[in-house]
Motif scaffolding. Sequence first.
Motif, short mmCIF file in Angstrom:
data_model
loop_
_atom_site.label_atom_id
_atom_site.label_comp_id
_atom_site.label_asym_id
_atom_site.label_seq_id
_atom_site.Cartn_x
_atom_site.Cartn_y
_atom_site.Cartn_z
N TRP A 47 -48.82 -2.37 48.02
CA TRP A 47 -48.61 -3.33 46.93
C TRP A 47 -48.03 -2.58 45.73
CZ3 TRP A 47 -53.26 -6.26 44.29
CH2 TRP A 47 -52.75 -7.26 43.45
N THR A 106 -46.19 -3.13 41.93
CA THR A 106 -45.84 -4.06 40.85
C THR A 106 -44.89 -3.38 39.88
OG1 THR A 106 -47.82 -3.41 39.57
CG2 THR A 106 -48.00 -5.33 41.01
N VAL A 160 -52.90 -14.17 44.39
CA VAL A 160 -53.48 -13.07 45.16
C VAL A 160 -54.11 -13.58 46.46
CG1 VAL A 160 -55.31 -11.33 45.16
CG2 VAL A 160 -53.81 -11.54 43.18
N VAL A 174 -50.49 -12.46 48.17
CA VAL A 174 -50.60 -11.00 48.20
C VAL A 174 -51.52 -10.52 49.33
CG1 VAL A 174 -51.32 -8.95 46.92
CG2 VAL A 174 -50.09 -10.80 45.74
N ARG A 175 -52.75 -10.99 49.35
CA ARG A 175 -53.69 -10.50 50.37
C ARG A 175 -53.19 -10.78 51.80
NH1 ARG A 175 -58.52 -8.62 48.47
NH2 ARG A 175 -59.15 -9.27 46.36
N LEU A 214 -50.48 -8.19 52.68
CA LEU A 214 -51.03 -6.85 52.87
C LEU A 214 -51.78 -6.74 54.19
CD1 LEU A 214 -52.28 -6.09 49.24
CD2 LEU A 214 -50.23 -5.21 50.36
N VAL A 220 -45.65 -5.56 49.49
CA VAL A 220 -45.54 -6.58 48.45
C VAL A 220 -44.90 -5.95 47.23
CG1 VAL A 220 -46.79 -8.17 46.94
CG2 VAL A 220 -47.56 -7.81 49.31
N GLN A 238 -43.79 -6.90 43.55
CA GLN A 238 -44.16 -7.99 42.64
C GLN A 238 -43.71 -7.74 41.21
OE1 GLN A 238 -48.17 -9.40 43.15
NE2 GLN A 238 -48.40 -9.86 40.97
N TYR A 251 -48.03 -8.31 36.85
CA TYR A 251 -49.39 -8.57 37.33
C TYR A 251 -50.32 -8.54 36.12
CZ TYR A 251 -53.57 -8.32 40.30
OH TYR A 251 -54.78 -8.56 40.89
N PRO A 269 -52.92 -2.97 42.31
CA PRO A 269 -51.82 -2.48 43.13
C PRO A 269 -51.99 -1.01 43.49
CG PRO A 269 -51.02 -3.57 41.13
CD PRO A 269 -52.49 -3.35 40.96
N ASP A 270 -51.27 -0.59 44.53
CA ASP A 270 -51.22 0.83 44.88
C ASP A 270 -50.37 1.61 43.89
OD1 ASP A 270 -52.59 0.80 47.60
OD2 ASP A 270 -51.05 -0.73 47.86
N THR A 303 -47.92 0.96 40.14
CA THR A 303 -47.33 0.11 39.11
C THR A 303 -46.22 0.89 38.43
OG1 THR A 303 -49.38 -1.12 38.73
CG2 THR A 303 -47.76 -1.12 36.95
#
Length: 209
Positions: A8, A10, A80, A84-85, A88, A94, A96, A99, A131-132, A134
């Motif tokens: 993820w 963002t 989410v 999103v979920r 994932l 994802v 995005q 956020y 997120p993983d 940003t």
Amino acid sequence: MTSGHGVWITLEGGDGSGKTTQSNLLAQWLEDSGRTVVRTREPGGSEVGQLIRDIVLHHRGDIAPRAEALLYAADRAHHVATVVRPALHRGEIVLQDRYLDSSVAYQGAGRVLDATEIRDLSLWAAEGALPDLTILLDLDPAEARTRLDSADKPFDRLEAEQAEFHGRVRDAFLDLAAAEPDRFLVLDAAAAPEVIAERIRTRVAALLD
């Protein structure tokens, strides 16, 4: 976000900082590498979210700051849970546009609400999801306004705010990045788009290894 096997990412930054350009470049690079990319945004990444987006960005008239914050949180909760979920859990990437950091910056600092309360509200709405990575595209608000003016399109409610508002937003984004350096990649949005894109690809490649 640890559930599932997707990634993820963002993109954050003030209006006019080049998020759309970098999102396009990153998505193309990922897809050329054989990755499945889900591109989305807040507000407006779902059918319900699009209705909320029309209210918070295009409503002609004032919206009380707390009501605005709650509308963004409502969009986030639905987005989410429904976009999103699931992506994932399918192992997809994802990508995005905006956020919860935008809520802290725009509704917290911009609207002069309590930033901690805004963040806590967003985390509650999203069940703690972060997120993983940003990517923060940092740009002086005066340069951002020049870019927006040259785009020759109507401003939305947030783009139309005064310079002081956008200055507070920028400072808030930088404070958020300083507080979570492992999650954030801060880039000078005044640099050439390809230079920015290459730095993003380097960071994302390490994340995907």
